[in-house]
Design a protein around this motif. Structure first.
Motif, PDB file in Angstrom:
ATOM      1  N   GLN A  70       0.557  -0.640   0.009  1.00 48.31           N
ATOM      2  CA  GLN A  70      -0.224   0.292  -0.266  1.00 48.31           C
ATOM      3  C   GLN A  70       0.854   1.036   0.142  1.00 48.31           C
ATOM      4  N   ALA A  71       0.343   2.313  -0.443  1.00 47.84           N
ATOM      5  CA  ALA A  71       0.821   3.680  -0.454  1.00 47.84           C
ATOM      6  C   ALA A  71       0.935   3.880   0.529  1.00 47.84           C
ATOM      7  N   GLY A  72       2.713   4.475   0.572  1.00 42.96           N
ATOM      8  CA  GLY A  72       3.004   4.521   2.421  1.00 42.96           C
ATOM      9  C   GLY A  72       4.266   3.385   3.480  1.00 42.96           C
ATOM     10  N   LEU A 118       6.525   4.621   0.050  1.00 42.13           N
ATOM     11  CA  LEU A 118       6.109   4.011  -1.292  1.00 42.13           C
ATOM     12  C   LEU A 118       5.021   4.912  -2.154  1.00 42.13           C
ATOM     13  N   ARG A 119       5.026   5.033  -3.188  1.00 37.05           N
ATOM     14  CA  ARG A 119       3.847   5.797  -3.820  1.00 37.05           C
ATOM     15  C   ARG A 119       3.143   4.837  -5.310  1.00 37.05           C
ATOM     16  N   PRO A 120       2.432   5.412  -5.455  1.00 35.23           N
ATOM     17  CA  PRO A 120       1.205   4.286  -7.144  1.00 35.23           C
ATOM     18  C   PRO A 120       2.557   5.057  -7.670  1.00 35.23           C
ATOM     19  N   GLU A 121       3.654   6.302  -7.680  1.00 37.73           N
ATOM     20  CA  GLU A 121       3.908   6.151  -9.452  1.00 37.73           C
ATOM     21  C   GLU A 121       4.911   5.063  -9.272  1.00 37.73           C
ATOM     22  N   THR A 160       4.284  -3.164  -6.693  1.00 36.83           N
ATOM     23  CA  THR A 160       3.276  -2.706  -7.493  1.00 36.83           C
ATOM     24  C   THR A 160       2.281  -1.459  -6.119  1.00 36.83           C
ATOM     25  N   VAL A 161       2.029  -0.464  -6.188  1.00 40.64           N
ATOM     26  CA  VAL A 161       1.878   0.301  -4.863  1.00 40.64           C
ATOM     27  C   VAL A 161       0.665   0.277  -5.562  1.00 40.64           C
TER      28      VAL A 161
END
Length: 117
Positions: free
Chosen positions: A13-15, A86-89, A114-115
């Motif tokens: 997950q993001a973060g 972590l970020r989706p990008e 994959t985020v």
């Protein structure tokens, strides 16, 4: 035969954080600089950091500076990429590369990160 194998990718997950590993065989790791790169389909590959063979100096581009950390354990023939916040990008296939002047350049298979948002 020189082999580099990246592992440790997955869904996060993001973060969140992930630590990737690059296991190296067939060369003396301490004599090589190692870089991490990532690639998204349809886009150019981009470097996300590297660690030099001299003094373990590290370099990070602005897009990951302060979030990603590269380290190496030569006795284990392994280089690590710790990815925080972590970020989706950051979603991409991540690759490691070992290089030594003048012209030794090796790539490994990638690992998917994959985020989710």
């Amino acid at each position: 035969e020189v082999q580099l194998q990246a592992s440790g990718g997955g869904l996060v997950q993001a973060g969140g954080s992930l630590r990737l590993s690059c296991a190296v065989s067939g060369i003396t790791l301490k004599d090589y600089s190692v870089g991490w790169f990532r690639r998204v389909p349809g886009k150019q590959s981009e470097e996300v950091g590297c660690i030099s063979s001299k003094n373990d100096n590290t370099y990070y581009p602005d897009l990951v500076k302060g979030r990603f950390i590269i380290s190496r354990v030569n006795s284990e023939n392994t280089v690590y990429l710790l990815m925080n916040s972590l970020r989706p990008e950051d979603t991409a296939v991540y690759y490691c590369n070992a290089n030594q002047y003048p012209g030794y350049d090796y790539w490994g298979q990638g690992t998917q990160v994959t985020v989710s948002s």
